[in-house]
Design a protein around this motif. Structure first.
Motif, PDB file in Angstrom:
ATOM      1  N   PRO A 294      -9.285  25.234  -9.241  1.00 61.04           N
ATOM      2  CA  PRO A 294      -9.324  26.577  -8.651  1.00 61.04           C
ATOM      3  C   PRO A 294      -7.910  27.138  -8.483  1.00 61.04           C
ATOM      4  CG  PRO A 294      -9.753  24.909  -6.979  1.00 61.04           C
ATOM      5  CD  PRO A 294      -9.729  24.191  -8.297  1.00 61.04           C
ATOM      6  N   PRO A 295      -7.771  28.463  -8.517  1.00 64.44           N
ATOM      7  CA  PRO A 295      -6.432  29.069  -8.433  1.00 64.44           C
ATOM      8  C   PRO A 295      -5.755  28.876  -7.085  1.00 64.44           C
ATOM      9  CG  PRO A 295      -8.142  30.760  -8.412  1.00 64.44           C
ATOM     10  CD  PRO A 295      -8.817  29.479  -8.737  1.00 64.44           C
ATOM     11  N   VAL A 296      -6.555  28.607  -6.051  1.00 63.84           N
ATOM     12  CA  VAL A 296      -6.029  28.354  -4.706  1.00 63.84           C
ATOM     13  C   VAL A 296      -6.629  27.054  -4.214  1.00 63.84           C
ATOM     14  CG1 VAL A 296      -5.910  29.156  -2.314  1.00 63.84           C
ATOM     15  CG2 VAL A 296      -5.783  30.810  -4.190  1.00 63.84           C
ATOM     16  N   SER A 297      -5.787  26.139  -3.744  1.00 70.28           N
ATOM     17  CA  SER A 297      -6.308  24.881  -3.214  1.00 70.28           C
ATOM     18  C   SER A 297      -5.284  24.279  -2.246  1.00 70.28           C
ATOM     19  CB  SER A 297      -6.664  23.916  -4.343  1.00 70.28           C
ATOM     20  OG  SER A 297      -7.533  22.894  -3.884  1.00 70.28           O
ATOM     21  N   ILE A 298      -5.484  23.040  -1.911  1.00 72.44           N
ATOM     22  CA  ILE A 298      -4.705  22.384  -0.867  1.00 72.44           C
ATOM     23  C   ILE A 298      -3.619  21.491  -1.467  1.00 72.44           C
ATOM     24  CG2 ILE A 298      -6.210  20.366  -0.718  1.00 72.44           C
ATOM     25  CD1 ILE A 298      -5.917  20.461   2.338  1.00 72.44           C
ATOM     26  N   LEU A 299      -2.498  21.378  -0.771  1.00 75.36           N
ATOM     27  CA  LEU A 299      -1.490  20.387  -1.128  1.00 75.36           C
ATOM     28  C   LEU A 299      -1.956  19.033  -0.609  1.00 75.36           C
ATOM     29  CD1 LEU A 299       1.300  19.407  -2.103  1.00 75.36           C
ATOM     30  CD2 LEU A 299       2.187  20.036   0.153  1.00 75.36           C
ATOM     31  N   ALA A 300      -2.169  18.100  -1.512  1.00 77.04           N
ATOM     32  CA  ALA A 300      -2.644  16.767  -1.145  1.00 77.04           C
ATOM     33  C   ALA A 300      -1.528  15.759  -1.410  1.00 77.04           C
ATOM     34  CB  ALA A 300      -3.890  16.395  -1.944  1.00 77.04           C
ATOM     35  N   GLU A 301      -0.835  15.352  -0.353  1.00 83.71           N
ATOM     36  CA  GLU A 301       0.220  14.348  -0.484  1.00 83.71           C
ATOM     37  C   GLU A 301      -0.387  12.948  -0.400  1.00 83.71           C
ATOM     38  OE1 GLU A 301       4.257  16.225   1.178  1.00 83.71           O
ATOM     39  OE2 GLU A 301       2.730  16.015   2.729  1.00 83.71           O
ATOM     40  N   PHE A 302       0.290  11.996  -1.021  1.00 82.87           N
ATOM     41  CA  PHE A 302      -0.168  10.611  -1.032  1.00 82.87           C
ATOM     42  C   PHE A 302       0.901   9.744  -0.361  1.00 82.87           C
ATOM     43  CE2 PHE A 302      -2.889  12.659  -3.934  1.00 82.87           C
ATOM     44  CZ  PHE A 302      -4.026  11.889  -4.082  1.00 82.87           C
ATOM     45  N   PRO A 303       0.859   9.644   0.962  1.00 83.23           N
ATOM     46  CA  PRO A 303       1.926   8.968   1.707  1.00 83.23           C
ATOM     47  C   PRO A 303       1.833   7.451   1.615  1.00 83.23           C
ATOM     48  CG  PRO A 303       0.208   9.675   3.211  1.00 83.23           C
ATOM     49  CD  PRO A 303      -0.173  10.203   1.857  1.00 83.23           C
ATOM     50  N   VAL A 304       3.006   6.829   1.710  1.00 80.23           N
ATOM     51  CA  VAL A 304       3.092   5.363   1.651  1.00 80.23           C
ATOM     52  C   VAL A 304       3.986   4.877   2.784  1.00 80.23           C
ATOM     53  CG1 VAL A 304       2.792   5.395  -0.855  1.00 80.23           C
ATOM     54  CG2 VAL A 304       5.097   5.337   0.102  1.00 80.23           C
ATOM     55  N   ALA A 305       3.769   3.633   3.223  1.00 83.98           N
ATOM     56  CA  ALA A 305       4.595   3.083   4.302  1.00 83.98           C
ATOM     57  C   ALA A 305       4.520   1.565   4.304  1.00 83.98           C
ATOM     58  CB  ALA A 305       4.138   3.619   5.664  1.00 83.98           C
ATOM     59  N   VAL A 306       5.581   0.971   4.795  1.00 82.20           N
ATOM     60  CA  VAL A 306       5.611  -0.464   5.072  1.00 82.20           C
ATOM     61  C   VAL A 306       4.937  -0.696   6.417  1.00 82.20           C
ATOM     62  CG1 VAL A 306       7.128  -2.398   5.647  1.00 82.20           C
ATOM     63  CG2 VAL A 306       7.711  -0.878   3.749  1.00 82.20           C
ATOM     64  N   VAL A 307       4.095  -1.712   6.499  1.00 79.90           N
ATOM     65  CA  VAL A 307       3.472  -2.080   7.778  1.00 79.90           C
ATOM     66  C   VAL A 307       4.435  -3.045   8.470  1.00 79.90           C
ATOM     67  CG1 VAL A 307       1.413  -2.981   8.929  1.00 79.90           C
ATOM     68  CG2 VAL A 307       1.199  -1.770   6.735  1.00 79.90           C
ATOM     69  N   ASP A 308       5.295  -2.496   9.318  1.00 81.67           N
ATOM     70  CA  ASP A 308       6.429  -3.247   9.867  1.00 81.67           C
ATOM     71  C   ASP A 308       6.009  -4.519  10.590  1.00 81.67           C
ATOM     72  OD1 ASP A 308       8.936  -1.317   9.559  1.00 81.67           O
ATOM     73  OD2 ASP A 308       7.204  -0.096  10.049  1.00 81.67           O
ATOM     74  N   ARG A 309       4.979  -4.429  11.390  1.00 81.24           N
ATOM     75  CA  ARG A 309       4.585  -5.601  12.179  1.00 81.24           C
ATOM     76  C   ARG A 309       4.175  -6.759  11.273  1.00 81.24           C
ATOM     77  NH1 ARG A 309       0.186  -4.805  16.829  1.00 81.24           N
ATOM     78  NH2 ARG A 309       1.848  -3.414  17.582  1.00 81.24           N
ATOM     79  N   VAL A 310       3.518  -6.445  10.165  1.00 84.09           N
ATOM     80  CA  VAL A 310       3.049  -7.488   9.250  1.00 84.09           C
ATOM     81  C   VAL A 310       4.215  -8.072   8.453  1.00 84.09           C
ATOM     82  CG1 VAL A 310       1.616  -7.968   7.228  1.00 84.09           C
ATOM     83  CG2 VAL A 310       0.715  -6.564   9.099  1.00 84.09           C
ATOM     84  N   VAL A 311       5.058  -7.215   7.875  1.00 84.41           N
ATOM     85  CA  VAL A 311       6.130  -7.747   7.020  1.00 84.41           C
ATOM     86  C   VAL A 311       7.146  -8.538   7.822  1.00 84.41           C
ATOM     87  CG1 VAL A 311       5.850  -5.936   5.292  1.00 84.41           C
ATOM     88  CG2 VAL A 311       7.528  -5.622   7.133  1.00 84.41           C
ATOM     89  N   ASP A 312       7.365  -8.149   9.075  1.00 82.79           N
ATOM     90  CA  ASP A 312       8.292  -8.917   9.909  1.00 82.79           C
ATOM     91  C   ASP A 312       7.712 -10.281  10.261  1.00 82.79           C
ATOM     92  OD1 ASP A 312      10.187  -6.938   9.835  1.00 82.79           O
ATOM     93  OD2 ASP A 312       9.609  -6.034  11.742  1.00 82.79           O
ATOM     94  N   ALA A 313       6.406 -10.327  10.452  1.00 84.82           N
ATOM     95  CA  ALA A 313       5.759 -11.599  10.764  1.00 84.82           C
ATOM     96  C   ALA A 313       5.688 -12.510   9.542  1.00 84.82           C
ATOM     97  CB  ALA A 313       4.359 -11.354  11.322  1.00 84.82           C
ATOM     98  N   GLN A 314       5.552 -11.927   8.372  1.00 82.79           N
ATOM     99  CA  GLN A 314       5.343 -12.713   7.152  1.00 82.79           C
ATOM    100  C   GLN A 314       6.609 -12.866   6.301  1.00 82.79           C
ATOM    101  OE1 GLN A 314       0.588 -11.797   6.475  1.00 82.79           O
ATOM    102  NE2 GLN A 314       2.045 -10.792   5.119  1.00 82.79           N
ATOM    103  N   GLY A 315       7.691 -12.210   6.703  1.00 83.67           N
ATOM    104  CA  GLY A 315       8.937 -12.321   5.942  1.00 83.67           C
ATOM    105  C   GLY A 315       8.897 -11.630   4.601  1.00 83.67           C
ATOM    106  N   THR A 316       8.144 -10.540   4.499  1.00 87.70           N
ATOM    107  CA  THR A 316       7.977  -9.867   3.208  1.00 87.70           C
ATOM    108  C   THR A 316       8.571  -8.455   3.190  1.00 87.70           C
ATOM    109  OG1 THR A 316       5.759  -9.175   3.945  1.00 87.70           O
ATOM    110  CG2 THR A 316       5.903 -11.153   2.556  1.00 87.70           C
ATOM    111  N   ARG A 317       9.460  -8.154   4.120  1.00 89.86           N
ATOM    112  CA  ARG A 317       9.980  -6.784   4.210  1.00 89.86           C
ATOM    113  C   ARG A 317      10.704  -6.370   2.920  1.00 89.86           C
ATOM    114  NH1 ARG A 317      10.961  -2.725   7.569  1.00 89.86           N
ATOM    115  NH2 ARG A 317      10.096  -3.820   9.373  1.00 89.86           N
ATOM    116  N   GLN A 318      11.578  -7.208   2.405  1.00 89.67           N
ATOM    117  CA  GLN A 318      12.334  -6.851   1.200  1.00 89.67           C
ATOM    118  C   GLN A 318      11.391  -6.570   0.035  1.00 89.67           C
ATOM    119  OE1 GLN A 318      15.110  -9.823  -0.136  1.00 89.67           O
ATOM    120  NE2 GLN A 318      15.910  -8.548  -1.794  1.00 89.67           N
TER     121      GLN A 318
END
Length: 338
Positions: free
Chosen positions: A239-263
């Motif tokens: 359609p000529p008019v629609s929504i901006l759909a962003e696809f956000p990403v993030a590190v799950v800090d609590r998990v990577v710090d616990a598992q040593g996988t941040r890097q």
């Protein structure tokens, strides 16, 4: 060789073997990516490329596991104990929910370029071959002779984008007149043939069960569905008019710090911005930010006036609470349509 010397040699060999085992074990890492329902094929293509990239960069092997579903359910699963290292979602609010509970940094959107959205899309329509109902824009979807299929906004980020895209269109069409917007949305919801819990279920309903005249989903998804199920059987309508759909990403800090996988987790998300993956994303019909890829794929994506949720509701949080909260506008409109 004396007995003591032999013993020392054996002990040294055992110690060396233990050290070698430890290094090898540490070299093999596992990453869990919690993602949206219709991203299976996308990350099935991305992950082997990242594994090769990581191997070349570090010499280490990495196993990447995926968890897919409606993003709200995925976020709830993390709150309930799913140990995902990264999230690759299709809506800001589901990552914000994790941030409010301390699993993700409050400023997660500033951690990566483009509001931590390496790619974006908009909402489009998939119709039957030849477009027999002559559907071109959102106002065609409230006609009495049209039945539509999209996921439930309560359980799917995909569904929320569809609902909000229709609302933003009506807001523009009726110059913010709330009564006219609600009347439009009531008719829109009344025409829903099936509310599946996620985007994949909606695709099955439309393409395999043959229900509905229009499947509403991300532009990227409807183009991929057309290729998967047969170019001659469906037509894509943007359609000529629609929504901006962003696809956000993030590190799950609590998990990577616990598992040593941040890097590892950070490198995985950084890699989504690389020219190689930006090109791959465009092949999957996602719109991207890399200037060279944008230039090379300009003919692939029609121009669309992209409306922002924040410009109408103030914020995604406000839209979420007003529209999809308990006894929110969606509930009110559905009750009115019964």
């Amino acid at each position: 060789m004396s007995r003591n010397t032999l013993l020392k040699t054996l002990l040294a060999a055992v110690a060396g073997a233990s050290l070698l085992f430890t290094v090898t074990a540490r070299a093999d890492q596992t990453l869990l990516n919690s993602s949206y329902d219709i991203a299976r094929e996308l990350f099935a293509a991305i992950n082997p490329k990242f594994q090769a990239h990581w191997k070349a960069e570090t010499g280490e092997t990495v196993t990447i596991n995926q968890s897919h579903g409606g993003t709200s359910r995925q976020a709830q699963a993390i709150l309930q104990g799913l140990r995902a290292d990264v999230v690759t979602y299709n809506q800001v609010t589901d990552i914000d929910m994790l941030a409010k509970r301390g699993l993700v940094a409050e400023d997660w959107q500033s951690k990566l370029p483009n509001n931590s959205s390496p790619y974006y899309s908009t909402t489009a329509f998939l119709v039957r071959e030849g477009n027999p109902k002559n559907i071109e824009s959102w106002d065609d979807l409230v006609r009495d002779d049209v039945r539509i299929v999209f996921p439930n906004p309560k359980t799917s980020g995909n569904g929320r984008y569809t609902y909000l895209a229709a609302w933003l269109f009506a807001h523009k069409q009726f110059d913010g007149d709330d009564a006219k917007i609600r009347d439009f949305m009531s008719k829109f919801l009344r025409n829903v043939a099936v509310f599946d819990t996620g985007g994949r279920g909606a695709t099955v309903t439309f393409a395999e069960r043959g229900i509905g005249d229009v499947l509403i989903s991300f532009e990227s998804e409807v183009r991929n569905i057309r290729r998967e199920y047969g170019d001659g059987d469906y037509t894509v309508v943007v359609p000529p008019v629609s929504i901006l759909a962003e696809f956000p990403v993030a590190v799950v800090d609590r998990v990577v710090d616990a598992q040593g996988t941040r890097q590892l987790a950070q490198a995985y998300l950084d890699y989504l911005y690389s020219p190689e993956i930006q090109r791959l994303l465009a092949e999957f019909s996602y719109r991207v930010h890399d200037p060279e890829v944008v230039k090379a794929t300009a003919d692939q994506f029609p121009e669309v006036e992209l409306l922002r949720v924040e410009d109408v509701f103030g914020s995604w949080d406000a839209a979420q609470e007003q529209q999809f909260g308990r006894d929110g506008v969606l509930d009110q409109l559905q009750a009115r349509g019964r």
